[in-house]
Design a protein around this motif. Sequence first.
Motif, PDB file in Angstrom:
ATOM      1  N   VAL A 182       0.847  -1.203   0.000  1.00  0.00           N
ATOM      2  CA  VAL A 182       0.000   0.000   0.000  1.00  0.00           C
ATOM      3  C   VAL A 182       0.878   1.247   0.000  1.00  0.00           C
ATOM      4  O   VAL A 182       1.724   1.435   0.870  1.00  0.00           O
ATOM      5  N   VAL A 183       0.671   2.083  -0.973  1.00  0.00           N
ATOM      6  CA  VAL A 183       1.403   3.347  -1.097  1.00  0.00           C
ATOM      7  C   VAL A 183       0.616   4.492  -0.444  1.00  0.00           C
ATOM      8  O   VAL A 183       1.174   5.339   0.253  1.00  0.00           O
ATOM      9  N   GLN A 239       2.647   7.258 -16.966  1.00  0.00           N
ATOM     10  CA  GLN A 239       2.265   8.446 -17.718  1.00  0.00           C
ATOM     11  C   GLN A 239       0.791   8.802 -17.560  1.00  0.00           C
ATOM     12  O   GLN A 239       0.337   9.847 -18.032  1.00  0.00           O
ATOM     13  N   LEU A 240       0.026   7.922 -16.888  1.00  0.00           N
ATOM     14  CA  LEU A 240      -1.380   8.209 -16.626  1.00  0.00           C
ATOM     15  C   LEU A 240      -1.637   8.544 -15.156  1.00  0.00           C
ATOM     16  O   LEU A 240      -2.776   8.718 -14.755  1.00  0.00           O
ATOM     17  N   HIS A 241      -0.572   8.594 -14.351  1.00  0.00           N
ATOM     18  CA  HIS A 241      -0.763   9.166 -13.011  1.00  0.00           C
ATOM     19  C   HIS A 241       0.232  10.318 -12.839  1.00  0.00           C
ATOM     20  O   HIS A 241       0.199  11.256 -13.643  1.00  0.00           O
ATOM     21  N   TYR A 242       1.113  10.281 -11.857  1.00  0.00           N
ATOM     22  CA  TYR A 242       1.905  11.469 -11.545  1.00  0.00           C
ATOM     23  C   TYR A 242       3.053  11.740 -12.507  1.00  0.00           C
ATOM     24  O   TYR A 242       3.662  12.803 -12.464  1.00  0.00           O
ATOM     25  N   SER A 243       3.364  10.777 -13.397  1.00  0.00           N
ATOM     26  CA  SER A 243       4.429  11.010 -14.379  1.00  0.00           C
ATOM     27  C   SER A 243       3.892  11.583 -15.682  1.00  0.00           C
ATOM     28  O   SER A 243       4.645  11.713 -16.655  1.00  0.00           O
ATOM     29  N   GLU A 244       2.625  11.904 -15.722  1.00  0.00           N
ATOM     30  CA  GLU A 244       2.078  12.551 -16.916  1.00  0.00           C
ATOM     31  C   GLU A 244       2.760  13.893 -17.148  1.00  0.00           C
ATOM     32  O   GLU A 244       3.046  14.635 -16.203  1.00  0.00           O
ATOM     33  N   GLY A 260       7.994  11.161  -1.707  1.00  0.00           N
ATOM     34  CA  GLY A 260       8.312   9.743  -1.652  1.00  0.00           C
ATOM     35  C   GLY A 260       7.409   8.862  -2.481  1.00  0.00           C
ATOM     36  O   GLY A 260       7.528   7.630  -2.439  1.00  0.00           O
ATOM     37  N   PHE A 261       6.513   9.443  -3.249  1.00  0.00           N
ATOM     38  CA  PHE A 261       5.577   8.642  -4.041  1.00  0.00           C
ATOM     39  C   PHE A 261       6.306   8.040  -5.246  1.00  0.00           C
ATOM     40  O   PHE A 261       7.046   8.751  -5.943  1.00  0.00           O
TER      41      PHE A 261
END
Length: 628
Positions: free
Chosen positions: A71-72, A119-124, A134-135
């Motif tokens: 779990v993140v 690329q569809l979450h925080y690396s978009e 730290g995510f």
Amino acid sequence: MAIVNQQPQQDEQFSPQKKKKPPTEDEKRKEKIVAGSLMKALMRPGGGDSGPSDGDQVIYHCTIRTLDGVVVESTRSEHGGKGIPIRHVLGKSKMLLGLLEGIPSMLKGEVAMFKVKPQLHYSEDDCPISAPDGFPKDDELHFEIELIEFFKAKVVTEDLGVVKKVVREGQGWECPREPYEVKAWISAKTVTGKLIMSHTEGEPYFFTFGKSEVPKGLEMGIGTMVREEKAVIYVTSQYLTESPLMPVIEDSEVQFEVELVHFIQVRDVLGDGRLVKRRIRDGKGDFPMDCPLHDSLLHVHYKGTVLNEEKRVFYDTRVDNDGKPLDFCSGEGLVPEGFELCVRLMLPGEMALVTCPPDYAYDKFPRPSNVPEGAYIQWEIELLSFEMPKDWTGMDFKSIMNEAENIRNTGNRLFKEGKYELAKAKYEKVLREFNHVNPQDDDEGKVFADTRNLLYLNVAACYLKFGECRKSIETCNKVLEANPAHVKGLYRRGMAYMGNGDFDEARADFKMMIKVDKSTESDATSALLKLKQKEQEVEKKARKQFKGLFDKKPGEIAEVKANEDEGQVTSESQKDGAVQGDSSDETNSEDSHEDAPLIADRRGWFSYFWPTGSRIFSSLGLQRCTIL
């Protein structure tokens, strides 16, 4: 596992009848989605036939895990979260691209697992949301989503700090606003469901809109409700201001359940709090379509009270008028201005309480003997009914001209009483109606043209009374463009030119009067004499204003002495400039007006003192020079 939105949908075929809307930012973002970048696995089916769409508020729990199950991040308390679900409005909230695409594919109550590429979450690229510290934003992750609820939302504030969910539709269209008085059942809970306060028994909570008697966000939400509507209003912390309703709490959001029982329309008619209309009984119809128009015949009952310590009633139609209502035509100055302003905002059957200052009550209107000067007045008014003004459609020419004459005569009476705004409104009403009148022969055409010219000149006279000389000139031109030799038009425009400081133009009009009609020579000569006096007066002021400007020796700085007598000179000028009478109008038409006091154009003192270029310098014996 299913593939969600394997490829973007193809654009619909272009329709020549409809312009294609430019894509939204979210639609542009969705174009980045490629096959295999977002996968969905159904864990628990939901209910219903369709999922959420743009404009819906979605409430969901979210748990994010690595592909090996660590779990993140989570909203659930069992995974270390606060137990508070996320609330977003599709198409409005900033969301991760994978969820923006995946959540609309879900049904209410459904639980699904989304496998999301970086690329569809925080690396978009240009992701609108920053990743927590730290995510693992470069990893492919699992997003477990439980769609708790979704519904059409009313976004009250653009930052989504106040959002409304309608539970039950209300009645009518009107919403409360400042300074309306509101009655409502209200309860408040935290996002975890803990009750904060409840006002749902006894009497509904009463507050005045705009006086900070409820939290700001709650008031904004109630401002979108109609009578008998029931709603849940979600308010975030920045809109939870202090109020008598409830203490300020530290929760990030409060959910208010509200049932709007009733509200009383309160109108600040003048915008300064002095003339206030408070509706105490609703009327019939829709506001403002079913309110009285200008020139309507109104039937009202009223009770007038002097707002002193005794609150003495000075007149009651039901007692002092043998129970008969007051009948009057609006727009004719037959009742105090504050009274009429408020009655024209009423619906048939409505009852209102009006608080009126002296200048809109009886200080500028024939005052009853038992009302002292300077008294504040309260009227309790009931609008029984009203009759619309007569429709000219289908009337013959003679009847139309009779109606026009009656209205013009009313305007003339108002003008003589000094009620210039009301008089102008009467004249302009007839001129508007004349746009739909078509004379059938030369005789009718002449009567029509003569009457229209009189109306234009009377409007010009009103503008002169307001000191709006330029508008008076423009109105006279409507007569003179068609008939350059119209004597009354020349006279009226000449007076307006004089008042505007355009002396050469005024002189030309007065001389033209003599040229086209010798019988007006005495009137024109009198006007030319007045014009000469005005020119001398302006020149005298200029001499005094610039006295000493050129009297200094070489090398000395010349200072212009300020006109210490400016106020006195101005008042004397206005007194001297008052026109004694428009004798040509009086001679030829007993309905025409006396001309207005001459009021200088508002171009500043400098332009006023230098009306015709080099005239002042030549009168001082000087040559033309350049002013630096």
